[in-house]
Design a protein around this motif. Structure first.
Motif, mmCIF file in Angstrom:
data_model
loop_
_atom_site.group_PDB
_atom_site.id
_atom_site.type_symbol
_atom_site.label_atom_id
_atom_site.label_comp_id
_atom_site.label_asym_id
_atom_site.label_seq_id
_atom_site.Cartn_x
_atom_site.Cartn_y
_atom_site.Cartn_z
ATOM 1 N N ARG A 98 33.056 45.662 33.123
ATOM 2 C CA ARG A 98 33.068 44.937 31.863
ATOM 3 C C ARG A 98 31.831 44.048 31.766
ATOM 4 N NH1 ARG A 98 37.967 41.849 31.977
ATOM 5 N NH2 ARG A 98 39.089 43.605 31.050
ATOM 6 N N PHE A 99 31.178 44.120 30.617
ATOM 7 C CA PHE A 99 30.108 43.195 30.270
ATOM 8 C C PHE A 99 30.688 42.241 29.230
ATOM 9 C CE2 PHE A 99 28.294 47.227 31.467
ATOM 10 C CZ PHE A 99 27.154 46.933 32.199
ATOM 11 N N SER A 100 30.659 40.937 29.492
ATOM 12 C CA SER A 100 31.321 40.001 28.584
ATOM 13 C C SER A 100 30.433 38.807 28.270
ATOM 14 C CB SER A 100 32.642 39.491 29.178
ATOM 15 O OG SER A 100 33.561 40.538 29.330
ATOM 16 N N ILE A 105 27.041 42.885 34.839
ATOM 17 C CA ILE A 105 28.458 43.230 34.888
ATOM 18 C C ILE A 105 29.262 42.058 35.422
ATOM 19 C CG2 ILE A 105 30.125 44.856 35.885
ATOM 20 C CD1 ILE A 105 27.827 46.796 36.264
ATOM 21 N N GLU A 106 30.506 41.945 34.992
ATOM 22 C CA GLU A 106 31.387 40.941 35.580
ATOM 23 C C GLU A 106 31.608 41.255 37.052
ATOM 24 O OE1 GLU A 106 35.009 40.676 33.442
ATOM 25 O OE2 GLU A 106 34.132 39.525 31.797
ATOM 26 N N SER A 107 31.863 40.234 37.841
ATOM 27 C CA SER A 107 32.021 40.404 39.281
ATOM 28 C C SER A 107 33.272 41.208 39.625
ATOM 29 C CB SER A 107 32.093 39.038 39.963
ATOM 30 O OG SER A 107 33.196 38.303 39.478
ATOM 31 N N GLN A 108 33.224 41.841 40.809
ATOM 32 C CA GLN A 108 34.384 42.591 41.288
ATOM 33 C C GLN A 108 35.528 41.640 41.632
ATOM 34 O OE1 GLN A 108 31.260 42.932 42.513
ATOM 35 N NE2 GLN A 108 30.790 45.058 43.037
ATOM 36 N N THR A 109 36.733 42.187 41.636
ATOM 37 C CA THR A 109 37.919 41.448 42.069
ATOM 38 C C THR A 109 38.579 42.239 43.192
ATOM 39 O OG1 THR A 109 39.433 42.565 40.552
ATOM 40 C CG2 THR A 109 38.228 40.647 39.702
ATOM 41 N N PRO A 110 39.508 41.641 43.934
ATOM 42 C CA PRO A 110 40.183 42.378 45.015
ATOM 43 C C PRO A 110 40.872 43.651 44.531
ATOM 44 C CG PRO A 110 40.602 40.028 45.233
ATOM 45 C CD PRO A 110 39.898 40.212 43.918
ATOM 46 N N HIS A 111 41.258 43.677 43.259
ATOM 47 C CA HIS A 111 41.964 44.850 42.728
ATOM 48 C C HIS A 111 41.053 45.746 41.893
ATOM 49 C CE1 HIS A 111 45.668 43.006 44.104
ATOM 50 N NE2 HIS A 111 45.349 41.904 43.450
#
Length: 215
Positions: A69-71, A85-91
């Motif tokens: 996602r680009f936000s 890009i938005e940063s990764q998350t654990p999920h």
């Protein structure tokens, strides 16, 4: 009554997303999907027929049900496009591949775009997402498409990212060019869906990658 209003205000704003321009690419299939060359069109009102294209460089792999996602987090701004890009998350641990060395994984802030003049691939060079200058073409920046691709380790890597222009990476084989106006390759029309979701000042472009697999 005043305490109730204060509590209501806190609840509303704690649950509200301040992203007002979103480009989201989601893998809704049962297999990994890799894509690159995200194409954006920038329209200039002076003259009206002036269009600038920008393409992303590094391929991205999404596992099933992952997304990138680009936000834009400036309230009321559905004009500015966030190139990182938005940063990764654990999920949601999507993978960004280094176009120059596909087996190397990049940090999300290392995601790159092509930068250059209007002559295709003559004077283009990589540019990190946080170095991309904002366009002054008013408010018409639109997602156009991207290329689905696969990595072929049996092919010799013909990319040399130390020179200008960056040459085509022969280990990355493009499968299709998706166009938001449905001018994509035959057979891929139902595999990729594009929609715009408008909610007040939010401009949300959602691209969904569907089955079949492996493409």
């Amino acid at each position: 009554m005043r305490k109730f209003l204060v509590l209501l205000f806190i609840c509303v704003f704690s649950q509200t997303s301040f992203a007002t321009r979103i480009l989201e690419i989601r893998n809704n299939s049962d297999c990994p999907k890799t894509f690159y060359a995200i194409q954006l069109m920038h329209y200039s009102p002076i003259p009206e027929d002036t269009i600038v294209y920008r393409f992303s460089l590094d391929p991205i792999t999404l596992e099933p049900h992952q997304f990138v996602r680009f936000s834009q987090y400036t309230m009321g701004d559905n004009i500015t496009f966030p190139y990182c890009i938005e940063s990764q998350t654990p999920h949601n641990k999507y993978v960004i591949h280094n176009y120059c060395d596909y087996l190397e994984e990049l940090y999300y802030k290392e995601f790159r775009w092509w930068h250059g003049d209007s002559s295709p691939f003559t004077h283009y060079y990589p540019q990190f997402c946080n170095e991309v200058p904002p366009y002054v073409f008013f408010n018409d920046i639109k997602f156009q498409g991207f290329k689905l691709c696969q990595f072929n380790p049996l092919k010799k890597n013909g990319t040399n990212c130390d020179i200008i222009p960056v040459t085509i990476n022969s280990t990355i084989e493009s499968l299709a060019l998706y166009d938001r106006d449905n001018r994509n390759q035959p057979g891929y029309l139902n595999q990729i869906q594009y929609q715009v979701i408008r909610n007040n000042a939010i401009y949300h472009e959602l691209v969904t990658l569907n089955n079949p697999c492996p493409y």
